[in-house]
Design a protein around this motif. Structure first.
Motif, PDB file in Angstrom:
ATOM      1  N   VAL A   1      19.447   1.016 -60.979  1.00  0.00           N
ATOM      2  CA  VAL A   1      20.011   2.321 -60.596  1.00  0.00           C
ATOM      3  C   VAL A   1      20.555   2.245 -59.174  1.00  0.00           C
ATOM      4  O   VAL A   1      21.637   2.768 -58.885  1.00  0.00           O
ATOM      5  CB  VAL A   1      18.947   3.433 -60.732  1.00  0.00           C
ATOM      6  N   GLY A   2      19.829   1.580 -58.280  1.00  0.00           N
ATOM      7  CA  GLY A   2      20.304   1.400 -56.903  1.00  0.00           C
ATOM      8  C   GLY A   2      21.587   0.581 -56.853  1.00  0.00           C
ATOM      9  O   GLY A   2      22.527   0.918 -56.135  1.00  0.00           O
ATOM     10  N   GLY A   3      21.636  -0.491 -57.618  1.00  0.00           N
ATOM     11  CA  GLY A   3      22.848  -1.319 -57.668  1.00  0.00           C
ATOM     12  C   GLY A   3      24.024  -0.567 -58.257  1.00  0.00           C
ATOM     13  O   GLY A   3      25.158  -0.682 -57.780  1.00  0.00           O
ATOM     14  N   LEU A   4      23.761   0.226 -59.284  1.00  0.00           N
ATOM     15  CA  LEU A   4      24.822   1.017 -59.902  1.00  0.00           C
ATOM     16  C   LEU A   4      25.341   2.082 -58.943  1.00  0.00           C
ATOM     17  O   LEU A   4      26.549   2.317 -58.852  1.00  0.00           O
ATOM     18  CB  LEU A   4      24.305   1.657 -61.190  1.00  0.00           C
ATOM     19  N   GLY A   5      24.428   2.697 -58.205  1.00  0.00           N
ATOM     20  CA  GLY A   5      24.841   3.683 -57.202  1.00  0.00           C
ATOM     21  C   GLY A   5      25.682   3.049 -56.110  1.00  0.00           C
ATOM     22  O   GLY A   5      26.687   3.619 -55.671  1.00  0.00           O
ATOM     23  N   LEU A   6      25.284   1.865 -55.655  1.00  0.00           N
ATOM     24  CA  LEU A   6      26.058   1.152 -54.639  1.00  0.00           C
ATOM     25  C   LEU A   6      27.453   0.821 -55.147  1.00  0.00           C
ATOM     26  O   LEU A   6      28.450   1.004 -54.429  1.00  0.00           O
ATOM     27  CB  LEU A   6      25.331  -0.123 -54.224  1.00  0.00           C
ATOM     28  N   MET A   7      27.556   0.358 -56.377  1.00  0.00           N
ATOM     29  CA  MET A   7      28.869   0.027 -56.939  1.00  0.00           C
ATOM     30  C   MET A   7      29.726   1.283 -57.089  1.00  0.00           C
ATOM     31  O   MET A   7      30.936   1.247 -56.893  1.00  0.00           O
ATOM     32  CB  MET A   7      28.719  -0.677 -58.284  1.00  0.00           C
ATOM     33  N   PHE A   8      29.100   2.402 -57.442  1.00  0.00           N
ATOM     34  CA  PHE A   8      29.835   3.659 -57.556  1.00  0.00           C
ATOM     35  C   PHE A   8      30.408   4.074 -56.200  1.00  0.00           C
ATOM     36  O   PHE A   8      31.572   4.457 -56.103  1.00  0.00           O
ATOM     37  CB  PHE A   8      28.910   4.745 -58.110  1.00  0.00           C
ATOM     38  N   VAL A   9      29.592   3.960 -55.152  1.00  0.00           N
ATOM     39  CA  VAL A   9      30.056   4.307 -53.802  1.00  0.00           C
ATOM     40  C   VAL A   9      31.173   3.367 -53.365  1.00  0.00           C
ATOM     41  O   VAL A   9      32.189   3.803 -52.799  1.00  0.00           O
ATOM     42  CB  VAL A   9      28.880   4.286 -52.807  1.00  0.00           C
ATOM     43  N   LEU A  10      31.022   2.067 -53.622  1.00  0.00           N
ATOM     44  CA  LEU A  10      32.070   1.103 -53.262  1.00  0.00           C
ATOM     45  C   LEU A  10      33.372   1.378 -54.012  1.00  0.00           C
ATOM     46  O   LEU A  10      34.460   1.215 -53.451  1.00  0.00           O
ATOM     47  CB  LEU A  10      31.602  -0.324 -53.537  1.00  0.00           C
ATOM     48  N   THR A  11      33.270   1.792 -55.267  1.00  0.00           N
ATOM     49  CA  THR A  11      34.460   2.110 -56.046  1.00  0.00           C
ATOM     50  C   THR A  11      35.181   3.315 -55.456  1.00  0.00           C
ATOM     51  O   THR A  11      36.412   3.310 -55.334  1.00  0.00           O
ATOM     52  CB  THR A  11      34.084   2.378 -57.516  1.00  0.00           C
ATOM     53  N   ILE A  12      34.438   4.333 -55.056  1.00  0.00           N
ATOM     54  CA  ILE A  12      35.057   5.515 -54.457  1.00  0.00           C
ATOM     55  C   ILE A  12      35.697   5.175 -53.118  1.00  0.00           C
ATOM     56  O   ILE A  12      36.825   5.599 -52.828  1.00  0.00           O
ATOM     57  CB  ILE A  12      34.020   6.648 -54.314  1.00  0.00           C
ATOM     58  N   ILE A  13      35.007   4.378 -52.291  1.00  0.00           N
ATOM     59  CA  ILE A  13      35.575   3.969 -50.997  1.00  0.00           C
ATOM     60  C   ILE A  13      36.843   3.163 -51.204  1.00  0.00           C
ATOM     61  O   ILE A  13      37.842   3.356 -50.500  1.00  0.00           O
ATOM     62  CB  ILE A  13      34.532   3.189 -50.180  1.00  0.00           C
ATOM     63  N   THR A  14      36.835   2.254 -52.155  1.00  0.00           N
ATOM     64  CA  THR A  14      38.022   1.449 -52.449  1.00  0.00           C
ATOM     65  C   THR A  14      39.173   2.323 -52.918  1.00  0.00           C
ATOM     66  O   THR A  14      40.318   2.134 -52.494  1.00  0.00           O
ATOM     67  CB  THR A  14      37.694   0.388 -53.517  1.00  0.00           C
ATOM     68  N   TYR A  15      38.888   3.290 -53.768  1.00  0.00           N
ATOM     69  CA  TYR A  15      39.924   4.192 -54.261  1.00  0.00           C
ATOM     70  C   TYR A  15      40.537   4.989 -53.114  1.00  0.00           C
ATOM     71  O   TYR A  15      41.770   5.088 -53.001  1.00  0.00           O
ATOM     72  CB  TYR A  15      39.334   5.140 -55.308  1.00  0.00           C
ATOM     73  N   ILE A  16      39.700   5.532 -52.239  1.00  0.00           N
ATOM     74  CA  ILE A  16      40.206   6.317 -51.105  1.00  0.00           C
ATOM     75  C   ILE A  16      41.020   5.432 -50.173  1.00  0.00           C
ATOM     76  O   ILE A  16      42.092   5.833 -49.695  1.00  0.00           O
ATOM     77  CB  ILE A  16      39.035   6.994 -50.368  1.00  0.00           C
ATOM     78  N   PHE A  17      40.538   4.212 -49.904  1.00  0.00           N
ATOM     79  CA  PHE A  17      41.256   3.300 -49.022  1.00  0.00           C
ATOM     80  C   PHE A  17      42.651   2.974 -49.551  1.00  0.00           C
ATOM     81  O   PHE A  17      43.641   3.081 -48.832  1.00  0.00           O
ATOM     82  CB  PHE A  17      40.452   2.013 -48.840  1.00  0.00           C
ATOM     83  N   PHE A  18      42.725   2.587 -50.824  1.00  0.00           N
ATOM     84  CA  PHE A  18      44.027   2.211 -51.365  1.00  0.00           C
ATOM     85  C   PHE A  18      44.938   3.419 -51.559  1.00  0.00           C
ATOM     86  O   PHE A  18      46.158   3.281 -51.532  1.00  0.00           O
ATOM     87  CB  PHE A  18      43.866   1.434 -52.664  1.00  0.00           C
ATOM     88  N   ARG A  19      44.372   4.607 -51.746  1.00  0.00           N
ATOM     89  CA  ARG A  19      45.200   5.809 -51.819  1.00  0.00           C
ATOM     90  C   ARG A  19      45.857   6.078 -50.471  1.00  0.00           C
ATOM     91  O   ARG A  19      47.041   6.420 -50.392  1.00  0.00           O
ATOM     92  CB  ARG A  19      44.341   7.002 -52.245  1.00  0.00           C
ATOM     93  N   LYS A  20      45.095   5.878 -49.379  1.00  0.00           N
ATOM     94  CA  LYS A  20      45.663   6.061 -48.040  1.00  0.00           C
ATOM     95  C   LYS A  20      46.684   4.966 -47.716  1.00  0.00           C
ATOM     96  O   LYS A  20      47.704   5.240 -47.100  1.00  0.00           O
ATOM     97  CB  LYS A  20      44.557   6.091 -46.998  1.00  0.00           C
ATOM     98  N   VAL A  21      46.410   3.746 -48.155  1.00  0.00           N
ATOM     99  CA  VAL A  21      47.359   2.654 -47.939  1.00  0.00           C
ATOM    100  C   VAL A  21      48.663   2.960 -48.675  1.00  0.00           C
ATOM    101  O   VAL A  21      49.752   2.723 -48.164  1.00  0.00           O
ATOM    102  CB  VAL A  21      46.762   1.309 -48.409  1.00  0.00           C
ATOM    103  N   ASP A  22      48.548   3.498 -49.874  1.00  0.00           N
ATOM    104  CA  ASP A  22      49.732   3.855 -50.652  1.00  0.00           C
ATOM    105  C   ASP A  22      50.559   4.921 -49.955  1.00  0.00           C
ATOM    106  O   ASP A  22      51.787   4.877 -49.949  1.00  0.00           O
ATOM    107  CB  ASP A  22      49.295   4.342 -52.029  1.00  0.00           C
ATOM    108  N   LYS A  23      49.896   5.910 -49.344  1.00  0.00           N
ATOM    109  CA  LYS A  23      50.609   6.963 -48.608  1.00  0.00           C
ATOM    110  C   LYS A  23      51.350   6.387 -47.411  1.00  0.00           C
ATOM    111  O   LYS A  23      52.465   6.772 -47.110  1.00  0.00           O
ATOM    112  CB  LYS A  23      49.648   8.044 -48.145  1.00  0.00           C
ATOM    113  N   VAL A  24      50.690   5.454 -46.697  1.00  0.00           N
ATOM    114  CA  VAL A  24      51.315   4.837 -45.527  1.00  0.00           C
ATOM    115  C   VAL A  24      52.522   4.013 -45.934  1.00  0.00           C
ATOM    116  O   VAL A  24      53.561   4.025 -45.267  1.00  0.00           O
ATOM    117  CB  VAL A  24      50.285   3.972 -44.759  1.00  0.00           C
ATOM    118  N   MET A  25      52.426   3.312 -47.063  1.00  0.00           N
ATOM    119  CA  MET A  25      53.549   2.476 -47.508  1.00  0.00           C
ATOM    120  C   MET A  25      54.727   3.319 -47.957  1.00  0.00           C
ATOM    121  O   MET A  25      55.865   2.854 -47.917  1.00  0.00           O
ATOM    122  CB  MET A  25      53.084   1.559 -48.628  1.00  0.00           C
TER     123      MET A  25
END
Length: 64
Positions: free
Chosen positions: A38-62
């Protein structure tokens, strides 16, 4: 962005594998190990959300 898609899909794959392991441990009766999955799954969920937000901002900048 092709790179974004592949990173996102790999993170989802890891989440699916963790869920599979959780089900196997549950059915085997090893309930003490479920907390780690459950801890590992929660960590992966948080990393997925951070990655999504990061690439969404990168897309806006591009776009500008």
């Amino acid at each position: 962005m092709k790179m974004t898609w592949w990173i996102f899909m790999s993170l989802l794959t890891i989440q699916i594998i963790l869920i599979q392991y959780m089900v196997e441990e549950y059915l085997a009766g090893h309930f003490e190990r479920l907390l780690y999955y459950v801890g590992g799954l929660g960590l992966m969920f948080v990393l997925t959300i951070i990655t999504y937000i990061f690439f969404r901002k990168v897309d806006k900048v591009m776009d500008h």
